[in-house]
Design a protein around this motif. Structure first.
Motif, PDB file in Angstrom:
ATOM      1  N   PRO A 527      40.531  42.646  33.500  1.00  0.00           N
ATOM      2  CA  PRO A 527      39.745  43.749  33.194  1.00  0.00           C
ATOM      3  C   PRO A 527      38.502  43.673  32.817  1.00  0.00           C
ATOM      4  CG  PRO A 527      41.650  43.517  31.851  1.00  0.00           C
ATOM      5  CD  PRO A 527      41.874  42.606  32.807  1.00  0.00           C
ATOM      6  N   VAL A 528      38.280  42.256  31.992  1.00  0.00           N
ATOM      7  CA  VAL A 528      37.072  41.836  31.587  1.00  0.00           C
ATOM      8  C   VAL A 528      35.977  41.460  32.462  1.00  0.00           C
ATOM      9  CG1 VAL A 528      36.037  40.354  29.705  1.00  0.00           C
ATOM     10  CG2 VAL A 528      38.077  41.181  29.184  1.00  0.00           C
ATOM     11  N   LEU A 529      36.596  40.719  33.355  1.00  0.00           N
ATOM     12  CA  LEU A 529      35.762  40.415  34.428  1.00  0.00           C
ATOM     13  C   LEU A 529      35.270  41.451  35.260  1.00  0.00           C
ATOM     14  CD1 LEU A 529      37.463  36.867  35.180  1.00  0.00           C
ATOM     15  CD2 LEU A 529      35.404  37.150  34.163  1.00  0.00           C
ATOM     16  N   GLU A 530      36.270  42.107  35.598  1.00  0.00           N
ATOM     17  CA  GLU A 530      35.907  43.532  36.568  1.00  0.00           C
ATOM     18  C   GLU A 530      34.809  44.223  35.894  1.00  0.00           C
ATOM     19  OE1 GLU A 530      40.340  44.471  38.428  1.00  0.00           O
ATOM     20  OE2 GLU A 530      39.705  45.527  36.738  1.00  0.00           O
ATOM     21  N   ARG A 531      34.833  44.525  34.595  1.00  0.00           N
ATOM     22  CA  ARG A 531      33.911  45.525  33.825  1.00  0.00           C
ATOM     23  C   ARG A 531      32.486  44.464  34.085  1.00  0.00           C
ATOM     24  NH1 ARG A 531      37.200  47.096  29.374  1.00  0.00           N
ATOM     25  NH2 ARG A 531      37.013  45.275  29.213  1.00  0.00           N
ATOM     26  N   ALA A 532      32.626  43.337  33.756  1.00  0.00           N
ATOM     27  CA  ALA A 532      31.073  42.614  33.636  1.00  0.00           C
ATOM     28  C   ALA A 532      30.664  42.979  35.051  1.00  0.00           C
ATOM     29  CB  ALA A 532      31.580  41.293  33.121  1.00  0.00           C
ATOM     30  N   MET A 533      31.400  42.522  36.182  1.00  0.00           N
ATOM     31  CA  MET A 533      30.874  42.402  37.430  1.00  0.00           C
ATOM     32  C   MET A 533      30.586  43.831  38.037  1.00  0.00           C
ATOM     33  SD  MET A 533      30.643  39.622  38.160  1.00  0.00           S
ATOM     34  CE  MET A 533      30.597  39.039  36.365  1.00  0.00           C
ATOM     35  N   THR A 534      31.018  44.980  37.491  1.00  0.00           N
ATOM     36  CA  THR A 534      30.472  46.161  37.825  1.00  0.00           C
ATOM     37  C   THR A 534      29.117  46.341  37.361  1.00  0.00           C
ATOM     38  OG1 THR A 534      32.836  47.166  37.398  1.00  0.00           O
ATOM     39  CG2 THR A 534      31.356  48.816  37.702  1.00  0.00           C
TER      40      THR A 534
END
Ligand code: ADP
Length: 670
Positions: A527-534
């Protein structure tokens, strides 16, 4: 015939042992008395050998049989420091009755059976009494090791006495093999070693030496036989054989001793092996923890220790803290122990030795000294230690190791030597680890210094721009001439440069902050990587970002740190691709031999890392951009290594891939 030969050999060997005791530089009283005893034994055998020649020799043989117990009692009194009333009585009675029987020898009674019985009884009583002295001394001793050694000495001595007495049986018409001679010589040899070293020896030591000597005697004899057969003469073979023996003596002795050690003393061999193993562990270890772990496991593997503690100086307050242990009986912290540390500076401290010293001081009436040592014994006992071994650095005691074996009590001298050597190796390794840590700290300081220079440069550029803009705006001439929107441009420059300054300083602070020891809860990276990439996707709509996030394990890192890492890498990738292209972010579980890990990668389709900065990529202020700070990758590197991970880069003209490996754990393991 055999008996005669044995007598002759035993006589010669006893004489040699006597000579070896007195030929030492300034022999002690115990050595002199030993020599007297040995000469007496020798006389007893020689006169036996010649007793068939004439009656004078037979008389002398009987006479030396009488002086033999006398010499024994006298020697043991000194050797065992036995000077109590019973021993004095024993000595006096031996002397009195001995002289009486001696007197009988010059009377016609000398040839009768009576005097033989008298001498036989006399020898029996006083030789056995001498051995009883050994046994009594053993019982008194507070030291297990001493007790054991005295007992086996008494055992050999007892056997030797019994068989020696049996040799009188021929006088009564009974024939037995000459075992007494062999045993008595062995006994004398064991005594001569103890007297020479001024300490009792382990059975294994004596047996080892006897075995080595036997080996050489046989080798010499073998060589002599062979050479005589081939050369015929006698002198030449003897000389050659002797040379051979002398040349081979040292190497073969060491070999034989080694083999014997493994045969006779398995326990010691195990200790030997674990000391050796630990040494290898130490040599590869750079962290103090690793060294202490290796030390404790070596102590454990030695099978000789049931309680142990490793203590190092407490950096916070005076005293020592336990940094490793076997069992829980060694206290976790000890206060300053000035007396013990003073003694440790000179070598290992044994509880047994302290207790023996206390007894000695008491006997001599030195009560103050005894009381002082008593207190020390209580301290050492309080550490659950039979032995304390110093951990030294630069000649100073920096800590110590305590050890105890609940089953066997004391340690033998050999074992103490080995343990001392083990701890010495550990001390050296700890020293080296400290030097290494200093070096790393120095590296960090050097990097900081370099960074400060870089920082100054980074600050001077915007300051120059700000100063120029401000000067322009404050010059009355310019202000009047310049239209309002142009003046705004200068103000924008100032604000922009101040922002940039702020950014540089903030990044620098991020970098210079020593890696925090904060305990991070394991998190799911997805989830952390997903948010950052968004976020990155929104900033750069022309970049396609593919996510392949398949890691099931958790990594111990703060979510905001992982976000910072992801943003740094993604923004670099986007900049490398000029704002359009393809970025792939993946996360997956990895099983390496050593541990479970999670790998996170950022792969772009940019031009790859410029060659000129490939080697220094993760250093601070390394940049190829006009407005870059060169701190992004330095900070990323620091954040990754702070949680035990590592970061690597692969680069080709088709793009760069940053791969990070983090230690991880399965969510079900919790
Ligand atoms: P900055 O971005 O401020 O220059 P960084 O430490 O983040 O500082 O990056 C240092 C340099 O590494 C960059 O200037 C760039 O030349 C190079 N670099 C970083 N990431 C990439 C990438 N994905 N592809 C190519 N070069 C890169």
């Amino acid at each position: 015939m055999l008996r005669n030969q044995a007598a002759l050999i035993a006589g010669a060997m006893s004489l040699v042992l006597a000579a070896s005791a007195v030929l030492r530089a300034s022999p002690r009283r115990s050595q002199l008395l030993f020599a007297v005893f040995a000469v007496n034994v020798s006389a007893w055998y020689f006169t036996d050998f010649f007793s068939d020649v004439s009656f004078i020799w037979a008389r002398l043989h009987l006479a030396s049989g009488i002086t033999l117990p006398l010499a024994a009692v006298q020697f043991f009194r000194v050797f065992l420091h036995a000077d109590d009333a019973p021993t004095r009585v024993l000595h006096r009675t031996a002397l009195g009755s001995g002289v009486a029987i001696l007197a009988l020898l010059v009377t016609p009674l000398a040839d009768g059976m009576v005097i033989r019985i008298a001498i036989f009884s006399y020898m029996a009583v006083f030789l056995i009494a001498s051995m009883a002295m050994l046994v009594a001394r053993a019982a008194e001793s507070r030291s297990d090791v001493t007790r054991k050694r005295l007992r086996y000495l008494a055992f050999i001595g007892g056997l030797a006495s019994v068989f020696t007495l049996l040799e009188y049986l021929p006088l009564f018409g009974v024939q037995i093999p000459p075992w007494g001679a062999a045993l008595l010589v062995l006994f004398l040899y064991a005594l001569s070693l103890s007297v020479e070293h001024a300490r009792l020896l382990d059975l294994s030591e004596v047996v080892g030496r006897v075995a080595i000597m036997t080996f050489f005697a046989l080798a010499l004899a073998g060589a002599l036989l062979l050479l005589t057969r081939f050369t015929g003469g006698a002198l030449l073979p003897a000389v050659v054989a002797s040379f051979l023996t002398f040349i081979l003596f040292d190497p073969i002795r060491d070999r034989v001793r080694e083999t014997l050690t493994t045969w006779f003393v398995r326990e010691r061999a195990v200790l030997d092996a674990s000391v050796h193993d630990a040494r290898e562990h130490f040599s590869g270890a750079m962290q103090p923890d690793e060294i202490i772990e290796a030390l404790v496991s070596a102590l454990e593997r030695s099978k000789r220790i049931t309680v142990a503690g490793v203590y190092l100086v407490d950096p916070q307050s005076p005293g020592f803290v336990r940094v490793g242990a076997i069992g829980e009986r060694a206290p976790e912290r000890v206060e300053e122990l000035p007396r013990l540390i003073e003694l440790l500076a000179r070598g290992p401290v044994e509880l047994e030795a302290i207790q023996i010293a206390i007894d000695e001081h008491r006997e001599r009436g030195e009560t103050a000294r005894a009381a002082q040592l008593d207190r020390l014994a209580v301290v050492v006992d309080g550490l659950a230690a039979d032995i304390c071994l110093p951990i030294e650095s630069g000649g100073e005691v920096r800590g110590f190791v305590t050890a105890r074996d609940d089953r066997a009590k004391w340690f033998s001298d050999d074992e103490v030597d080995l343990l001392a050597r083990l701890v010495e190796h550990a001390s050296v390794a700890l020293d080296r680890a400290a030097a290494y840590r200093d070096l790393k700290e120095r590296d960090r300081l050097a990097a900081l210094g370099e960074m400060a220079a870089g920082l100054a440069h980074e600050i001077r550029n915007p300051l120059g721009a700000i100063k120029a803009s401000a000067q322009y705006l404050t010059d009355p001439e310019h202000v009047e001439e310049t239209p309002a929107e142009e003046r705004h441009e200068f103000l924008d420059i100032i604000v922009g440069e101040v922002d940039r300054l702020n950014h540089v300083v903030a990044s620098f602070l991020d970098f210079a902050r020593p890696s925090d020891g904060e305990r991070k809860a394991p998190i799911d990276a997805t989830p952390v990587l997903e948010r950052a990439m968004t976020l990155v996707g929104r900033e750069h709509p022309d970049v396609t970002i593919s996510l392949e996030l398949n890691a099931s394990r958790r990594i111990a890192i703060l979510p905001e740190r992982l976000t910072q890492i992801a943003l740094n890498l993604a923004r670099n990738a986007v900049q490398a691709m000029d704002g359009e292209g393809h970025l792939t972010v993946s996360a997956s579980d990895l099983d390496s031999a050593a541990a479970e890990e999670v790998v996170i990668t950022f792969r772009d389709r940019g031009p790859g890392i410029p060659d000129e900065i490939r080697d220094t990529l993760f250093g601070p202020f390394v940049t190829t951009k006009h407005d870059g700070t060169g701190l992004g990758l330095a900070i990323t590197h620091q954040l990754v290594t702070a949680v035990g991970g590592k970061i690597e880069v692969e680069s080709a003209p088709g793009g760069a891939t940053f791969a990070m490996t983090f230690p991880a754990e399965n969510p079900d393991d919790e």
